[in-house]
Design a protein around this motif. Structure first.
Motif, PDB file in Angstrom:
ATOM      1  N   LEU A  87      37.551  -9.109 -54.477  1.00  0.00           N
ATOM      2  CA  LEU A  87      37.004  -8.327 -55.585  1.00  0.00           C
ATOM      3  C   LEU A  87      37.927  -8.381 -56.790  1.00  0.00           C
ATOM      4  O   LEU A  87      39.142  -8.492 -56.647  1.00  0.00           O
ATOM      5  CB  LEU A  87      36.838  -6.858 -55.157  1.00  0.00           C
ATOM      6  N   GLN A  88      37.332  -8.279 -57.980  1.00  0.00           N
ATOM      7  CA  GLN A  88      38.106  -8.218 -59.226  1.00  0.00           C
ATOM      8  C   GLN A  88      38.604  -6.808 -59.500  1.00  0.00           C
ATOM      9  O   GLN A  88      39.656  -6.616 -60.092  1.00  0.00           O
ATOM     10  CB  GLN A  88      37.245  -8.696 -60.406  1.00  0.00           C
ATOM     11  N   ALA A  89      37.812  -5.806 -59.089  1.00  0.00           N
ATOM     12  CA  ALA A  89      38.165  -4.407 -59.294  1.00  0.00           C
ATOM     13  C   ALA A  89      37.481  -3.569 -58.226  1.00  0.00           C
ATOM     14  O   ALA A  89      36.434  -3.961 -57.685  1.00  0.00           O
ATOM     15  CB  ALA A  89      37.730  -3.944 -60.673  1.00  0.00           C
ATOM     16  N   HIS A  90      38.091  -2.416 -57.933  1.00  0.00           N
ATOM     17  CA  HIS A  90      37.531  -1.558 -56.882  1.00  0.00           C
ATOM     18  C   HIS A  90      38.040  -0.131 -57.066  1.00  0.00           C
ATOM     19  O   HIS A  90      39.226   0.078 -57.304  1.00  0.00           O
ATOM     20  CB  HIS A  90      37.959  -2.089 -55.504  1.00  0.00           C
ATOM     21  N   ASP A  91      37.127   0.850 -56.963  1.00  0.00           N
ATOM     22  CA  ASP A  91      37.521   2.256 -56.964  1.00  0.00           C
ATOM     23  C   ASP A  91      38.017   2.582 -55.558  1.00  0.00           C
ATOM     24  O   ASP A  91      37.246   2.512 -54.598  1.00  0.00           O
ATOM     25  CB  ASP A  91      36.335   3.150 -57.335  1.00  0.00           C
ATOM     26  N   LEU A  92      39.289   2.916 -55.459  1.00  0.00           N
ATOM     27  CA  LEU A  92      39.901   3.107 -54.150  1.00  0.00           C
ATOM     28  C   LEU A  92      39.385   4.350 -53.445  1.00  0.00           C
ATOM     29  O   LEU A  92      39.189   5.393 -54.054  1.00  0.00           O
ATOM     30  CB  LEU A  92      41.422   3.170 -54.281  1.00  0.00           C
ATOM     31  N   GLU A  93      39.175   4.198 -52.147  1.00  0.00           N
ATOM     32  CA  GLU A  93      38.764   5.288 -51.282  1.00  0.00           C
ATOM     33  C   GLU A  93      39.777   5.386 -50.141  1.00  0.00           C
ATOM     34  O   GLU A  93      40.496   4.435 -49.855  1.00  0.00           O
ATOM     35  CB  GLU A  93      37.369   5.020 -50.729  1.00  0.00           C
ATOM     36  N   ASP A  94      39.791   6.533 -49.496  1.00  0.00           N
ATOM     37  CA  ASP A  94      40.743   6.790 -48.420  1.00  0.00           C
ATOM     38  C   ASP A  94      40.710   5.671 -47.378  1.00  0.00           C
ATOM     39  O   ASP A  94      39.639   5.259 -46.936  1.00  0.00           O
ATOM     40  CB  ASP A  94      40.418   8.134 -47.759  1.00  0.00           C
ATOM     41  N   GLU A  95      41.889   5.159 -47.042  1.00  0.00           N
ATOM     42  CA  GLU A  95      42.127   4.137 -46.022  1.00  0.00           C
ATOM     43  C   GLU A  95      41.692   2.727 -46.423  1.00  0.00           C
ATOM     44  O   GLU A  95      41.592   1.849 -45.575  1.00  0.00           O
ATOM     45  CB  GLU A  95      41.510   4.539 -44.680  1.00  0.00           C
ATOM     46  N   ASP A  96      41.443   2.487 -47.711  1.00  0.00           N
ATOM     47  CA  ASP A  96      41.153   1.122 -48.157  1.00  0.00           C
ATOM     48  C   ASP A  96      42.367   0.235 -47.906  1.00  0.00           C
ATOM     49  O   ASP A  96      43.512   0.662 -48.084  1.00  0.00           O
ATOM     50  CB  ASP A  96      40.821   1.085 -49.653  1.00  0.00           C
ATOM     51  N   GLU A  97      42.099  -1.021 -47.526  1.00  0.00           N
ATOM     52  CA  GLU A  97      43.180  -1.993 -47.327  1.00  0.00           C
ATOM     53  C   GLU A  97      43.093  -3.053 -48.417  1.00  0.00           C
ATOM     54  O   GLU A  97      42.024  -3.598 -48.685  1.00  0.00           O
ATOM     55  CB  GLU A  97      43.076  -2.669 -45.958  1.00  0.00           C
ATOM     56  N   ILE A  98      44.229  -3.316 -49.051  1.00  0.00           N
ATOM     57  CA  ILE A  98      44.324  -4.318 -50.117  1.00  0.00           C
ATOM     58  C   ILE A  98      45.275  -5.408 -49.651  1.00  0.00           C
ATOM     59  O   ILE A  98      46.416  -5.121 -49.297  1.00  0.00           O
ATOM     60  CB  ILE A  98      44.854  -3.693 -51.426  1.00  0.00           C
ATOM     61  N   VAL A  99      44.812  -6.655 -49.674  1.00  0.00           N
ATOM     62  CA  VAL A  99      45.662  -7.788 -49.321  1.00  0.00           C
ATOM     63  C   VAL A  99      45.961  -8.558 -50.598  1.00  0.00           C
ATOM     64  O   VAL A  99      45.054  -8.993 -51.311  1.00  0.00           O
ATOM     65  CB  VAL A  99      44.985  -8.699 -48.267  1.00  0.00           C
TER      66      VAL A  99
END
Length: 140
Positions: A87-99
């Motif tokens: 993804l280019q952008a994302h509204d973070l939510e609880d327990e999201d994982e970013i690599v």
């Protein structure tokens, strides 16, 4: 006294130097390999300015964070993989994982806690203990 709900925003990073926890409070964070980044990632597979975290306001007065690939319109070399999707952008939510790259990842948490406004202690607020409320340590 009114009880107010607060959110603590935390980003936990795992990279070549181990695991680090970053409490999020500022309106914007730069994430990347560059020494000048607010959240520094230690890996040769990460861009100098890999991503930007931006604080956004909700209608109820609380806020959340949005992660955006790259810095000021310039995308990172490897991009972002968020919850398994590029993804280019994302509204973070609880327990999201970013690599961010091989062996460089983050987990986002927003912890809910109630806070009660504190003030000076009430000088008349005392607890009385009757002698018969305290046992001698032996069971009957």
């Amino acid at each position: 006294m009114a009880v107010k709900l607060h959110l603590n925003h935390i980003l936990i990073i795992e990279d070549d130097q181990g695991r680090k926890e970053f409490p999020l409070e500022k309106p914007e964070y730069c994430i990347g390999r560059d020494q000048k980044c607010d959240i520094r990632l230690y890996s040769q597979f990460v861009s100098r300015r890999h991503a930007t975290l931006v604080q956004k306001l909700r209608g109820d007065g609380s806020y959340y964070y949005r992660i955006v690939d790259g810095d000021k319109g310039k995308p990172s070399a490897n991009g972002l993989l968020i919850n398994g999707r590029k993804l280019q952008a994302h509204d973070l939510e609880d327990e999201d994982e970013i690599v961010f790259g091989p062996q460089v990842r983050a987990r986002y948490f927003h912890l809910k806690r109630e806070s009660i406004p504190t003030g000076p202690p009430d000088e008349w607020d005392i607890t009385l203990i009757s002698p018969n409320m305290v046992g001698d340590g032996e069971e009957p």
